[in-house]
Enzyme design. Structure first.
Site, PDB file in Angstrom:
ATOM      1  N   HIS A 406      61.707-105.041 140.160  1.00 19.70           N
ATOM      2  CA  HIS A 406      61.241-103.878 139.593  1.00 19.70           C
ATOM      3  C   HIS A 406      61.915-102.621 140.348  1.00 19.70           C
ATOM      4  CE1 HIS A 406      58.568-104.781 136.352  1.00 19.70           C
ATOM      5  NE2 HIS A 406      57.863-105.660 137.173  1.00 19.70           N
ATOM      6  N   LYS A 601      54.470 -89.304 134.723  1.00 19.98           N
ATOM      7  CA  LYS A 601      55.124 -90.507 135.483  1.00 19.98           C
ATOM      8  C   LYS A 601      54.428 -90.420 136.926  1.00 19.98           C
ATOM      9  CE  LYS A 601      59.852 -90.583 133.815  1.00 19.98           C
ATOM     10  NZ  LYS A 601      59.676 -91.875 133.080  1.00 19.98           N
ATOM     11  N   ARG A 602      54.218 -91.456 137.557  1.00 22.14           N
ATOM     12  CA  ARG A 602      53.903 -91.756 139.018  1.00 22.14           C
ATOM     13  C   ARG A 602      54.764 -90.394 139.795  1.00 22.14           C
ATOM     14  NH1 ARG A 602      56.030 -94.969 142.825  1.00 22.14           N
ATOM     15  NH2 ARG A 602      57.066 -96.074 141.176  1.00 22.14           N
ATOM     16  N   LYS A 607      61.719 -89.851 140.982  1.00 27.08           N
ATOM     17  CA  LYS A 607      61.590 -89.691 139.451  1.00 27.08           C
ATOM     18  C   LYS A 607      61.752 -88.099 139.228  1.00 27.08           C
ATOM     19  CE  LYS A 607      58.421 -93.165 138.869  1.00 27.08           C
ATOM     20  NZ  LYS A 607      58.939 -94.138 137.875  1.00 27.08           N
ATOM     21  N   THR A 712      59.178 -97.373 130.886  1.00 27.06           N
ATOM     22  CA  THR A 712      58.651 -97.681 129.580  1.00 27.06           C
ATOM     23  C   THR A 712      58.148 -96.519 128.710  1.00 27.06           C
ATOM     24  OG1 THR A 712      56.561 -98.499 130.595  1.00 27.06           O
ATOM     25  CG2 THR A 712      58.106 -99.995 130.110  1.00 27.06           C
ATOM     26  N   LYS A 716      57.860 -95.256 124.712  1.00 31.41           N
ATOM     27  CA  LYS A 716      56.735 -94.710 123.960  1.00 31.41           C
ATOM     28  C   LYS A 716      57.117 -93.186 123.262  1.00 31.41           C
ATOM     29  CE  LYS A 716      54.180 -97.205 127.410  1.00 31.41           C
ATOM     30  NZ  LYS A 716      53.722 -96.980 128.759  1.00 31.41           N
TER      31      LYS A 716
END
Length: 868
Positions: A406, A601-602, A607, A712, A716
């Site tokens: 991942h 998000k985390r 990110k 993901t 969504k």
């Protein structure tokens, strides 16, 4: 006379050679007579069958079941039943229906020996269960009516459920989607995880805007969705010593033993009776109380072993910045993999097949590197307990396991100190050394004299301390290795797995792009949109919710004014639902006519939530500098953030603090508050995502190119008609290929440029004021104290000024241009809604049903097995 025990045997394995696999209360199948007719096991068959219940079919059955549980399970009555109690009764009633199907499913799969797949994941972010259970059972409407007749509202009861704290982010939500899809596709797949007592943490925001962590006691009220299996327990050993007895074989003894006890969670398939299982392990002491210590007055020592055992499954991801935290996290991983393998082996042995056929009946998917210890554990069992030769055991292992990677970030690849593993798992460290020696001999034979390659491919990273590279172990111990998006899989083969590709060949490495379940992420979280799609396509929901490619039929209707108007109305109602949530939880009102911009998000530097908040500040400063006439042309926007930072991740926590304190300034500024507002919604969860995602106009997926494996949440948002702002990274690329680049807003440098830019930053730095003056101005405003004490944020700002590893200075101008294009496109609301419809219509590729079929066919070699 009496029975006696030899003290020298205490702490040693009970069965030095072979473990005895006892059939438990689960897994029985009917015996047959000489004619092949099933025999009833005991008592009068008719009496038994008359007492069996089926799945509730009508409202009177549902209300009767509800009242039964109020009266018996809860020991309450109508006079003293509140909404929390009513939720428990409704959940227990729904669980009864699931159990009917669950029992039939297990009997079906046990009666006809078939290959099974097992999904090992340290996280399963399941979300609320009642709504999903009723949806998959096809009973939501009847439960709604029945509960109304009893004086409650189903929507109110759904709000009473706590999210199961079994995961943190995308890894766990992906696992949950895959279990749902496996059940819906009628595939024989079980999940294995840990039953965390407290989950990761409850996120709170302090007076200064900083993240605070509190325990998340999600199990403080009974969890109606789990079945305790006191009959399913396994002894798990830690510490002790390992003695070689015959070549590769050894005996591991002494140390600490704890019990793993199973809890089963039913996973119902959609529009099918098939109901699979998620088995969670809880750690318990083998002997919970030291009576000798208690009698001697040492009360702390009397419960020490009990507390030590319970700690293993107390918290998800204990902080591993401490030695104790590292050891506890490694304990978790071994405890879970050892218990799961014991259970899988028991089930296999019940088939009566020789151990050499294990891979013909079992496939095990490793979701990231966390379950990698299952590889040396299976070797230990096969060599030490089953008396197989090393080569035979390794052949079985490498045909059983499959590994999903991942990440492409080298720093994110899991490693464990050799000294810690030698202390905690001495036998496994022996096995890892043996695997490494044999493997490196094969590498040397194929690439003679290439010492650098040997060093890179070794399972042991040299240094102080030495570390075990879990990704390398997972790679060589698995039959196949997959990435989770096309770009990610190609990067894996070109970077961190390059040497292994050269050694094993390309056939071992392939791609399975992540997917999401349309049941939860369309019908459950956005029922009005699901209903509109059903009416537009003239299809029952069950049709497109099991075959998401049917959404392409929307393209024929994209220009119809009626659909455009209804689509906009659904989006508006979802915005109002989110606004209501924000008002009731924070007290703030929101302009629901504004554009909703969401990033959930985390919290992590790659990110780039930092890029987003700096962009918000840039927008704020621009609006402040405008004349009143210019402000009238501004597109009003509400920006939402949500997500948790790891407790020890200082920079990520500073980003949260900055977001919160910027919001405190701009949300009350009379010049800007009607045009720009900002909210950080604490304690992000699946349930909160189900409110945020349907309300979004745009969502941000802005990782530095080449750092996000897939994502993901991007899928969504797009499934719910939110447009995507992002970098050319992860699954963003494949989404753009499907929906068309004219319907996404890309920005930033591409992956091939990233390493060169980082090299330039390191050896030929350019001052930020020269490279990106607009960003320099924003950073200076933060430093000056415009949003609170500027000195607090210096460590965060210096990551941009000094090295800028994640390339904010390189991408900021492009990012601002992309947001400007968003504003311009949003002005034409009709065309914007058309973009939204086209985006939803082309999301068929990103169903987890498709992804799980890829695994079933490419890896596990299992087939659907429909119940009669």
């Amino acid at each position: 006379m009496t029975s006696i025990i030899d003290p020298s045997t205490i702490g040693k394995p009970k069965h030095a050679a072979r473990r005895r696999h006892v059939r438990t209360l689960t897994g029985y199948t009917p015996e047959v007579d000489e004619k092949g007719v099933e025999k009833w096991p005991r008592g009068e068959e008719k009496v038994w069958k008359d007492g069996l219940r089926g799945v509730d079919k009508d409202i009177p059955d549902i209300t009767k079941s509800f009242v039964h549980h109020v009266q018996t399970s809860l020991a309450r009555q109508a006079y003293n039943l509140d909404e929390a109690g009513a939720y428990q009764a409704a959940a227990l009633s729904a669980r009864d229906n699931l159990l009917v199907n669950w029992n039939e499913t297990q009997l079906h799969f046990n009666a006809k020996p078939t290959k099974r797949a097992y999904y090992l994941s340290l996280e399963f972010l399941m979300g609320r269960t009642l709504d999903n259970a009723l949806l998959n059972l096809g009973l939501k409407d009847k439960y709604t009516d029945g509960i109304n007749k009893l004086g409650f509202g189903l929507e109110d009861l759904l709000e009473q459920e706590r999210d199961a704290a079994l995961g943190n982010g995308g890894l766990g939500r992906l696992a949950a989607c895959y279990l749902d899809s496996s059940a819906s596709q009628e595939l024989p797949v079980w999940g294995y995880g840990l039953r965390y007592q407290y989950g990761i943490f409850q996120q709170l925001i302090g007076p200064d805007g900083s993240q605070l962590e509190a325990p998340d006691p999600w199990l403080q009220h009974d969890n109606p969705w789990e079945i305790p299996r006191a009959d399913v327990t396994y002894e798990i050993r830690f510490y002790g010593h390992s003695e070689r007895v015959d070549g590769m074989k050894a005996v591991w003894s002494g140390g600490q033993e704890v019990l793993a006890m199973a809890y089963d969670v039913m996973i119902p398939g959609y529009d099918t009776k098939n109901t699979n299982n998620l088995r969670l392990w809880e750690s318990k002491p083998k002997r919970g109380f030291d009576l000798n210590s208690f009698n001697a007055g040492d009360y702390e020592r009397a419960v020490e072993s009990s507390n030590s055992a319970a700690a293993i499954t107390s918290v998800l991801y204990p902080n591993d910045h401490t030695t104790f935290g590292k050891e506890l996290r490694l304990k978790q991983q071994y405890f879970w993999t050892a218990a799961s393998l014991s259970d899988i082996l028991r089930r296999f042995k019940n088939l009566g097949k020789p151990i050499g056929e294990f891979p013909e009946y079992v496939s095990i998917q490793l979701n990231d590197t966390h379950p990698t210890l299952a590889i040396p554990e299976l070797m230990r069992i096969l060599v030490d307990e089953e008396d197989l030769s090393w080569d035979s055991a390794w052949d079985i292992v490498t045909r059983t396991f499959f590994f999903t990677n991942h990440t492409v970030l080298p720093e994110a690849l899991e490693k464990w100190p050799v000294t810690l593993m030698q202390q905690l798992l001495p036998r496994h460290m022996q096995i890892i050394f043996d695997i490494n020696m044999i493997f490196l001999q094969a590498v040397e034979k194929k690439f003679p004299g290439d010492r650098d390659k040997l060093a890179r491919m070794s399972l042991i990273e040299e240094g102080f301390p030495q570390n075990v590279r879990m990704a390398n172990l997972a790679c060589i111990g698995s039959r196949k290795v997959n990435g989770v998006a096309e770009l990610h899989s190609e990067l894996l083969k070109a970077t961190i797995m390059k040497d292994f590709v050269e050694f094993f060949g390309t056939d071992k490495f392939f791609n399975v792009t992540n997917g999401i379940t349309p049941r939860r992420w369309l019908d459950q979280c956005n029922p009005r949109l699901s209903q509109l799609i059903s009416e537009t396509l003239k299809l029952p929901k069950a049709s497109f919710l099991k075959d998401l490619s049917q959404l392409e039929g929307l393209l024929k209707h994209v220009d119809e004014p009626g659909l455009i108007k209804k689509w906009a109305a659904v989006k508006q109602s979802n915005k109002e639902r989110l606004a209501h949530y924000v008002e009731t939880t924070t007290g703030h009102q929101i302009n629901t006519q504004a554009m909703f911009d969401v990033q959930i998000k985390r919290l992590h530097e790659y990110k780039r939530q930092t890029l987003n908040i700096l962009g918000v500040i840039y927008r704020y400063l621009k609006i402040k500098a405008m004349t009143p006439a210019e402000r009238k042309k501004v597109n009003p926007k509400v920006v939402f953030f949500a997500g948790k930072a790891a407790p020890g991740y200082y920079i990520a926590k500073l980003t949260i603090r900055l977001i919160v304190n910027v919001a405190r300034i701009i949300n009350v500024d009379p010049d800007t508050k009607d045009l720009l507002s900002l909210f950080f919604l604490p304690d992000y969860s699946v349930s909160l995502a189900e409110i945020l995602i349907p309300a979004s106009d745009i969502s941000q997926h802005i990782s530095t190119a080449g750092t996000e494996a897939s994502g993901t949440s991007n899928m969504k948002f797009c499934l719910n008609g939110g447009l995507l702002v992002g970098t050319v990274d992860g699954a963003n690329i494949e989404i753009a290929e499907e929906v068309g680049e004219q319907n996404v807003f890309f920005f930033g440098h591409l992956t091939p440029a990233v390493e060169d830019l980082r090299y330039q930053h390191m050896y030929h730095p350019v001052p930020i004021e020269q490279k990106c003056p607009e960003l320099a101005n924003v950073i200076n405003e933060v430093s000056s104290g415009r949003f609170g004490d500027g000195g607090v944020y210096e460590p965060l700002l210096n990551t941009i000024r000094q090295n800028d590893y994640y390339l904010l200075t390189e991408d900021f101008d492009s990012y601002i241009k992309a947001l400007k294009l968003v504003d311009e496109a949003y002005q034409d609301r009709t065309e914007w809604i058309k973009k939204s419809i086209r985006t939803t219509a082309k999301m068929g590729k990103f169903s987890s049903d498709r992804a799980i079929q890829d695994y079933a066919q490419e890896c596990w070699n299992i087939e659907s097995n429909k119940l009669p």
